[in-house]
Design a protein around this motif. Structure first.
Motif, PDB file in Angstrom:
ATOM      1  N   THR A  94       0.879  -1.252   0.134  1.00 57.37           N
ATOM      2  CA  THR A  94       0.021  -0.085  -0.051  1.00 57.37           C
ATOM      3  C   THR A  94       0.764   1.038  -0.066  1.00 57.37           C
ATOM      4  O   THR A  94       1.909   1.332   0.489  1.00 57.37           O
ATOM      5  N   VAL A  95       0.460   2.230  -0.847  1.00 56.70           N
ATOM      6  CA  VAL A  95       1.181   3.449  -0.882  1.00 56.70           C
ATOM      7  C   VAL A  95       0.384   4.808  -0.611  1.00 56.70           C
ATOM      8  O   VAL A  95      -0.896   4.817  -1.039  1.00 56.70           O
ATOM      9  N   TRP A  96       0.810   5.646   0.105  1.00 57.54           N
ATOM     10  CA  TRP A  96       0.263   6.916   0.596  1.00 57.54           C
ATOM     11  C   TRP A  96       0.681   7.830  -0.317  1.00 57.54           C
ATOM     12  O   TRP A  96       1.845   8.276  -0.435  1.00 57.54           O
ATOM     13  N   LEU A  97      -0.573   8.674  -0.929  1.00 55.26           N
ATOM     14  CA  LEU A  97       0.123   9.800  -1.877  1.00 55.26           C
ATOM     15  C   LEU A  97       0.022  11.139  -0.773  1.00 55.26           C
ATOM     16  O   LEU A  97      -1.140  11.694  -0.423  1.00 55.26           O
ATOM     17  N   SER A  98       1.195  11.470  -0.704  1.00 53.13           N
ATOM     18  CA  SER A  98       1.248  12.410   0.507  1.00 53.13           C
ATOM     19  C   SER A  98       1.324  13.846  -0.365  1.00 53.13           C
ATOM     20  O   SER A  98       1.595  14.089  -1.544  1.00 53.13           O
ATOM     21  N   ASP A  99       0.851  15.049   0.249  1.00 53.09           N
ATOM     22  CA  ASP A  99       0.832  16.296  -0.276  1.00 53.09           C
ATOM     23  C   ASP A  99       2.499  17.018   0.079  1.00 53.09           C
ATOM     24  O   ASP A  99       2.448  18.052  -0.340  1.00 53.09           O
ATOM     25  N   VAL A 100       3.235  16.275   0.822  1.00 54.17           N
ATOM     26  CA  VAL A 100       4.678  16.814   0.940  1.00 54.17           C
ATOM     27  C   VAL A 100       5.395  17.027  -0.280  1.00 54.17           C
ATOM     28  O   VAL A 100       5.391  16.086  -1.170  1.00 54.17           O
ATOM     29  N   GLN A 101       6.088  18.024  -0.554  1.00 54.75           N
ATOM     30  CA  GLN A 101       6.879  18.342  -1.643  1.00 54.75           C
ATOM     31  C   GLN A 101       8.274  18.286  -1.573  1.00 54.75           C
ATOM     32  O   GLN A 101       8.801  18.580  -0.381  1.00 54.75           O
ATOM     33  N   VAL A 102       9.069  17.830  -2.366  1.00 56.80           N
ATOM     34  CA  VAL A 102      10.432  17.692  -2.578  1.00 56.80           C
ATOM     35  C   VAL A 102      11.088  18.958  -2.763  1.00 56.80           C
ATOM     36  O   VAL A 102      10.294  20.272  -3.013  1.00 56.80           O
ATOM     37  N   TYR A 117      11.116  14.113   3.075  1.00 59.97           N
ATOM     38  CA  TYR A 117      11.117  12.619   3.079  1.00 59.97           C
ATOM     39  C   TYR A 117      10.782  11.947   4.578  1.00 59.97           C
ATOM     40  O   TYR A 117       9.916  10.822   4.538  1.00 59.97           O
ATOM     41  N   ALA A 118      11.145  12.337   5.577  1.00 58.78           N
ATOM     42  CA  ALA A 118      11.031  12.055   7.084  1.00 58.78           C
ATOM     43  C   ALA A 118       9.496  12.370   7.229  1.00 58.78           C
ATOM     44  O   ALA A 118       8.935  11.393   7.718  1.00 58.78           O
ATOM     45  N   LEU A 119       8.853  13.322   6.992  1.00 60.30           N
ATOM     46  CA  LEU A 119       7.649  13.632   7.174  1.00 60.30           C
ATOM     47  C   LEU A 119       6.726  12.746   6.444  1.00 60.30           C
ATOM     48  O   LEU A 119       5.654  12.378   6.926  1.00 60.30           O
ATOM     49  N   ALA A 120       6.973  12.715   5.152  1.00 61.03           N
ATOM     50  CA  ALA A 120       6.065  11.715   4.262  1.00 61.03           C
ATOM     51  C   ALA A 120       6.056  10.388   4.852  1.00 61.03           C
ATOM     52  O   ALA A 120       5.233   9.629   4.663  1.00 61.03           O
ATOM     53  N   ALA A 121       7.482   9.877   4.924  1.00 59.30           N
ATOM     54  CA  ALA A 121       7.431   8.600   5.668  1.00 59.30           C
ATOM     55  C   ALA A 121       6.531   8.429   7.086  1.00 59.30           C
ATOM     56  O   ALA A 121       5.980   7.336   7.292  1.00 59.30           O
ATOM     57  N   GLU A 123       3.785   9.860   7.512  1.00 62.38           N
ATOM     58  CA  GLU A 123       2.577   9.993   7.016  1.00 62.38           C
ATOM     59  C   GLU A 123       2.239   8.529   6.865  1.00 62.38           C
ATOM     60  O   GLU A 123       1.081   8.131   7.102  1.00 62.38           O
ATOM     61  N   ALA A 124       3.024   7.898   5.948  1.00 63.65           N
ATOM     62  CA  ALA A 124       2.801   6.565   5.645  1.00 63.65           C
ATOM     63  C   ALA A 124       2.676   5.660   6.658  1.00 63.65           C
ATOM     64  O   ALA A 124       1.505   4.802   6.688  1.00 63.65           O
ATOM     65  N   GLU A 125       3.584   6.090   7.710  1.00 63.17           N
ATOM     66  CA  GLU A 125       3.200   5.032   8.953  1.00 63.17           C
ATOM     67  C   GLU A 125       1.888   4.998   9.606  1.00 63.17           C
ATOM     68  O   GLU A 125       1.485   4.292  10.227  1.00 63.17           O
ATOM     69  N   ARG A 126       1.739   6.323   9.789  1.00 60.80           N
ATOM     70  CA  ARG A 126       0.408   6.580  10.533  1.00 60.80           C
ATOM     71  C   ARG A 126      -0.722   5.991   9.733  1.00 60.80           C
ATOM     72  O   ARG A 126      -1.992   5.629  10.414  1.00 60.80           O
ATOM     73  N   HIS A 127      -0.830   5.757   8.417  1.00 60.20           N
ATOM     74  CA  HIS A 127      -1.971   5.267   7.751  1.00 60.20           C
ATOM     75  C   HIS A 127      -1.681   3.917   7.424  1.00 60.20           C
ATOM     76  O   HIS A 127      -2.306   3.319   6.613  1.00 60.20           O
TER      77      HIS A 127
END
Length: 210
Positions: A94-102, A117-121, A123-127
Motif C-alpha cells: 500500500t502506498v500513501w499519496l502525500s502532499d509533502v513536496q520535495v 522525506y521524513a515527514l512523508a514516511a 504519514e505512511a506509517e500513520r496510515h
C-alpha cells in the motif's frame, strides 16, 4: 565532541550529502555509480570528496551477510554507518499519496535537508502504508520517501520528472527492463522521463518501488 557537532553546518542547516549502498559479504553493490552521484552533489554543495579507500576498507570489515552502508559527507569530512538489511516486501504493497513536496532546487540530490522525506514516511506509517510518494510544486509524483518510483505503460517505462536520480532504478532498467515489457509492441523498451500525475499513476500497467 557534542558541542562541535551541534555547531556544525551539517547539524544546524543540513549541509551534507549522502548515499546508501547495499553491501553483500563485504562488497558494496553499484559502488562506482553511488560514488559518482555523491561526488556530483558534493561539488554542488562545495563539500570535500569522500575518502574512497577509507570507506572501502570499512565496508570490507562489515561482519554481516547483508547490510546497508550510509556514507555521509560534511564540511568536516566523511563518515560511514551501517545496519542490517531489512527484508523487503516482494508482494503488493500500500502506498500513501502525500502532499509533502520535495525541495524545488535540491530534489535531485541526496542531502541532509531530508525533512520532507521524513515527514512523508511518518504519514505512511500513520496510515499503515508501506511507502509514501512525494510531489513537486506542480503536484506531480516524483519520489518515494525511501524508494524510487517507476511506471510501465503500453510497453514503455516511465521515470518521474523532478525526482532523485536512482542508482538502483537505473540498474533495474539496464539489466531487467527488456524482459518486463511487451515484446509484441513496436518501439517497446523505451524509457521516458515525464511528469507523473495521479491519472498517470492509476493508468499504469505496472508500478515499481525500487
Amino acid at each position: 565532541g557534542t558541542l562541535e557537532l551541534a555547531r556544525s553546518s551539517a547539524f544546524l542547516h543540513g549541509l551534507s550529502a549522502f548515499t546508501t549502498v547495499r553491501v553483500q559479504n563485504g562488497i558494496p553493490l553499484l559502488w562506482n555509480k553511488h560514488l559518482e552521484r555523491l561526488k556530483g552533489t558534493c561539488a554542488l554543495l562545495e563539500l570535500p570528496e569522500p575518502s574512497e579507500l577509507k570507506h572501502l576498507e570499512h565496508i570490507s570489515n562489515i561482519d554481516l551477510d547483508e547490510a546497508l552502508y550510509r556514507l555521509t559527507v560534511t564540511l568536516e569530512g566523511s563518515f560511514g554507518l551501517y545496519r542490517p538489511l531489512e527484508t523487503a516486501s516482494l508482494g503488493p504493497v500500500t502506498v500513501w499519496l502525500s502532499d509533502v513536496q520535495v525541495h524545488s532546487q535540491l530534489g535531485a540530490h541526496k542531502t541532509g535537508n531530508y525533512l520532507p522525506y521524513a515527514l512523508a514516511a511518518r504519514e505512511a506509517e500513520r496510515h499503515n502504508c508501506f511507502e509514501a510518494l512525494l510531489r513537486c510544486g506542480k503536484g506531480h509524483m516524483v519520489d518515494g520517501s525511501r524508494s524510487a518510483l517507476l511506471l510501465e505503460r503500453d510497453g514503455h517505462f516511465i521515470v518521474p520528472q523532478g525526482g532523485l536520480p536512482s542508482v538502483t532504478r537505473d540498474a533495474f532498467l539496464e539489466h531487467y527492463g527488456p524482459n518486463l515489457v511487451n515484446p509484441k509492441l513496436p518501439d517497446s523498451n523505451t524509457v521516458l522521463e515525464q511528469p507523473i500525475s495521479l491519472s498517470e499513476l492509476r493508468e499504469a500497467d505496472h508500478v515499481w518501488l525500487l
